[in-house]
Scaffold this active site. Structure first.
Site, PDB file in Angstrom:
ATOM      1  N   CYS A 126       0.795  -1.227   0.000  1.00  0.00           N
ATOM      2  CA  CYS A 126       0.000   0.000   0.000  1.00  0.00           C
ATOM      3  C   CYS A 126       0.830   1.282   0.000  1.00  0.00           C
ATOM      4  CB  CYS A 126      -0.999   0.001   1.157  1.00  0.00           C
ATOM      5  SG  CYS A 126      -0.390  -0.669   2.705  1.00  0.00           S
ATOM      6  N   ARG A 165       7.350 -10.857   5.595  1.00  0.00           N
ATOM      7  CA  ARG A 165       6.911 -10.693   6.981  1.00  0.00           C
ATOM      8  C   ARG A 165       7.831 -11.504   7.881  1.00  0.00           C
ATOM      9  NH1 ARG A 165       1.192  -9.617   6.241  1.00  0.00           N
ATOM     10  NH2 ARG A 165       1.159  -8.089   4.542  1.00  0.00           N
ATOM     11  N   GLN A 202       1.374 -11.112  -2.740  1.00  0.00           N
ATOM     12  CA  GLN A 202      -0.004 -10.703  -2.464  1.00  0.00           C
ATOM     13  C   GLN A 202      -0.713 -10.264  -3.748  1.00  0.00           C
ATOM     14  OE1 GLN A 202       0.155  -7.647   0.625  1.00  0.00           O
ATOM     15  NE2 GLN A 202      -0.665  -9.141   2.059  1.00  0.00           N
ATOM     16  N   ASP A 262      -2.665  -7.901  -4.351  1.00  0.00           N
ATOM     17  CA  ASP A 262      -2.981  -6.737  -3.540  1.00  0.00           C
ATOM     18  C   ASP A 262      -3.575  -5.626  -4.389  1.00  0.00           C
ATOM     19  OD1 ASP A 262      -3.090  -5.597  -1.100  1.00  0.00           O
ATOM     20  OD2 ASP A 262      -0.972  -5.099  -0.945  1.00  0.00           O
ATOM     21  N   HIS A 278      -5.746  -1.599  -4.222  1.00  0.00           N
ATOM     22  CA  HIS A 278      -6.175  -0.445  -3.434  1.00  0.00           C
ATOM     23  C   HIS A 278      -7.075   0.423  -4.286  1.00  0.00           C
ATOM     24  CE1 HIS A 278      -2.469  -1.863  -1.521  1.00  0.00           C
ATOM     25  NE2 HIS A 278      -3.145  -1.607  -0.410  1.00  0.00           N
ATOM     26  N   LYS A 327     -12.084  -3.949   9.165  1.00  0.00           N
ATOM     27  CA  LYS A 327     -12.020  -4.776   7.956  1.00  0.00           C
ATOM     28  C   LYS A 327     -13.108  -5.844   7.965  1.00  0.00           C
ATOM     29  CE  LYS A 327      -8.735  -8.224   9.727  1.00  0.00           C
ATOM     30  NZ  LYS A 327      -7.439  -8.906   9.531  1.00  0.00           N
ATOM     31  N   HIS A 374      -8.335  -1.124   1.009  1.00  0.00           N
ATOM     32  CA  HIS A 374      -7.425  -2.238   0.713  1.00  0.00           C
ATOM     33  C   HIS A 374      -8.266  -3.483   0.419  1.00  0.00           C
ATOM     34  CE1 HIS A 374      -3.979  -0.274   3.047  1.00  0.00           C
ATOM     35  NE2 HIS A 374      -5.031   0.390   3.478  1.00  0.00           N
TER      36      HIS A 374
END
Length: 662
Positions: free
Chosen positions: A354, A383, A401, A403, A405, A489, A535
């Site tokens: 992000c 991570r 990911q 991912d 946005h 979330k 997200h």
């Protein structure tokens, strides 16, 4: 005796009732043998709790989520009592319920062995048969310290409670000390003698006889309070259920889960591995695993573009300032790898995409006409998971990911979240996952320092997410305190083929990062406004979702995902060239095919293809060659003989293109 007014709650219905002073919580439920505790004014209580005027009381059934926790925590106490009966030198750690079971940590001179578990189980059965009563009593810190002077770990927990740090002491520590008054539970024999005691918040079952079925599962080493700097204790895991039938069903699920273990199947099917040379939690994909990963990525990339996302790419490292702007370093530093010093600056491996997407948004002026602006990438993130929790593909340190946005105006939030939720659910269904419920994770108001933003920000974001979740028609479960530091979330909790639940897609409302990065767009009235950022990760990570799929399908992927879609099996060597010609036709149609030209007999070749979970086999002998045909065999063993090559290829292509779950 005076009269009290209480309200009994059942299935959302209230019934006003009058009772006398001294009425215990068990009395309204005497005709409901499955009730083992009560929820009084929202708080769980023992059935021995004395009701007060105005109480709202609801029975807690043993087969409910709270009932399971109470059952399992009571079983943990019985196990700890049995351990100290058999091993008097054992010192007590903590013993909370966990998903599908419980554990207790012990400090013992010698690690437990399987024979010890058998002895402990036998002793537990005796304690259960005795029907010892779980009896709660309130104590003071001073009295507890004196009573538990021989239990150093309990002494430490009492000290942490006094310092206000008990919530962070360890997983399950709150089960021991909780908040407010300090309590001890005694296991009391029928003659009134106290058989065993433990520091505990409760609640518990009325008696040990209410434990219908249990099993001790395994032992493991565990650091005290989860800290590698502390002493290593011995942890015993167990499980307990509301009936012997429920226990047997659970054990059967575990057996099935062992067969489906993605780590084992990954080796057997030659999909991926975890070389020690790379380090814990870092996977490499072999060619066959690479096929599945590529198919997943290609499909998901196309679906994102169809849903209005624009594909972007960002680097794997960044200067630390980026993660200060996003808020991750102050709130998520423990989950990131240590920095690398380069050219006088600290660089971090990114743990999330992000911040980079924010920089793309900020790279030029934006207008309200561009919103929603949806950015997407397959971003490699890292991570720092502790080695004890790393687990195959489902808990890794390096992941990709899916991912995305969405940058939107506040007014667009409701529609965008519904759009994203529909997208997530449709995508999971495309991969054969279609049994799910939603979880709404919100802020823990008792820990305001762990979250950023105003009460108004949180209320607005939570309301928008809740409305979208409720309108989906799916079951919605509350998860108080489970939000990210920057906003609430929704997570999609999906059940696999054997009923296990996995957290997959997440949708998060973020009002913090746009502020940290000074993101702006020009509104219709010419003013500069701050966008809202949503997200969304559809799988969570490619690696984890692939691990889930391997176990969901037990390695037998649907044809469109299978690494090898067709196995050619010649009956004799003279049929090899014919099947290679068939293979070339399949390849022109976009089908992945191999021909087994080994010296093995035909039946062994079929067996090998079955072990590799290949969806289709094309077998050829003299008659097939003469007729321009094959024997078409399915993965389940069904076989059609004399199928023309053209028809056989059409069958495979149709199965792949339809994404059917053959």
């Amino acid at each position: 005796m005076s009269e009290l007014k209480i309200a009994l709650v059942h299935a959302g219905q209230r019934e006003e009732r009058q009772v006398t002073t001294g009425t215990k919580a068990w009395e309204p439920f005497q005709d409901q043998p499955d009730v083992i505790a009560a929820r009084v004014n929202g708080a769980l209580k023992d059935l021995a709790y004395e009701l007060q005027d105005g109480d709202e009381v609801e029975g807690v059934a043993i087969d409910s989520a709270d009932g399971h926790d109470i059952l399992r925590h009571s079983a943990a106490h019985v196990m700890a009592q049995a351990v100290q009966d058999l091993f008097p030198e054992a010192k007590l750690g903590i013993g909370p319920p966990v998903r599908d079971g419980f554990y207790y940590d012990f400090d013992v001179p010698t690690p437990f062995v399987p024979e010890d578990l058998e002895k402990i189980e036998t002793r537990m059965r005796k304690i259960i048969k005795e029907g010892q009563r779980f009896s709660r009593r309130v104590t003071t810190d001073a009295d507890a310290l004196d009573e538990l002077k021989d239990e150093p770990y309990k002494i430490e927990l009492i000290g942490l409670k006094g310092s206000g740090k008990s919530d962070d002491a360890a997983e399950g520590a709150s089960v021991e000390v909780g908040a407010g008054e300090l309590t001890i539970y005694d296991n009391v024999r029928r003659d009134g003698e106290v058989a065993w005691s433990d520091l505990c918040r409760g609640p518990h079952l009325p008696t040990t006889k209410r434990i219908p079925a249990f099993r001790l599962m395994r032992t493991a080493a565990a650091y005290w309070r989860g800290d590698e700097k502390n002493k290593q204790l011995q942890r015993i895991y167990g499980t307990a259920w509301e009936s012997k039938e429920a226990l047997e069903e659970h054990l059967h699920r575990l057996e099935e889960a062992e067969k489906r273990d993605h780590r084992k199947l990954g080796r057997d099917l030659d999909l991926y591995s975890f070389p020690d040379e790379l380090g814990s939690g870092l996977a490499v994909f072999h060619p066959k695993g690479g096929v599945i990963k590529r198919e997943m990525e290609d499909y998901v990339r196309r679906r994102h573009i169809e849903e209005g996302f624009q594909y972007v790419g960002t680097p794997h490292i960044s200067k630390e300032g980026t993660f200060h702007l996003s808020g991750h370093l102050p709130y998520y530093a423990d989950g990131m790898f240590p920095p690398m010093e380069l050219e006088g600056a600290n660089y971090y491996l990114k743990a999330m995409n992000c911040p980079m997407h924010n920089l793309i948004f900020r790279s030029r002026g934006r207008s309200y006409r561009e919103l929603p602006l949806r950015l997407f990438e397959f971003g490699g993130v890292y991570r720092y998971e502790k080695s004890g929790v790393v687990h195959g593909l489902t808990r890794v340190r390096g992941m990709t990911q899916d991912d995305s946005h969405s940058y939107i105006t506040p007014e667009q939030a409701d529609a965008e979240i519904k759009h994203l939720l529909d997208f997530c659910l449709s995508l999971l269904r495309d991969f054969g996952i279609d049994d799910f419920y939603l979880e709404l994770s919100t802020r823990d108001d008792s820990k305001p320092d762990k979250f950023v933003g105003t009460d108004e920000d949180w209320a607005t974001a939570t309301a928008v997410l809740q409305q979208a979740a409720e309108e989906s028609g799916l079951e919605l479960v509350a998860d108080p305190g489970g939000a990210a530091f920057y906003g609430p979330k929704i997570s999609v909790q999906a059940r696999d083929a054997i009923g296990r639940t996995w957290q997959l897609s997440t949708i998060q409302y973020d009002f913090n990062q746009p502020k940290g990065f000074d993101l702006e767009y020009q509104a219709a009235d010419g003013t500069r406004q701050q966008p809202v950022m949503i997200h969304s990760a559809k799988f969570g990570s490619i690696e984890r979702f692939l691990g889930v799929l391997v176990e969901h399908y037990a390695g037998a992927f649907p044809p469109w995902l299978a690494p090898v879609q067709v196995q050619g099996i010649p009956i004799a060597e003279r049929h090899v060239d014919y099947l290679y010609d068939v293979a070339r036709q399949l390849q022109k149609a976009g089908i992945r095919v191999e021909v087994d030209e080994s010296d093995d007999r035909m039946q062994k070749k079929i067996r090998n293809a079955q072990l590799q979970k290949v969806p289709f086999m094309m077998i050829a002998g003299d008659d097939d060659v003469a007729a321009g045909a094959v024997s078409f065999r399915y993965r389940d063993g069904h076989q059609d003989n004399g199928v023309s090559v053209e028809d056989a290829i059409a069958r495979v292509v149709a199965a792949v293109e339809s994404r059917e779950q053959v």
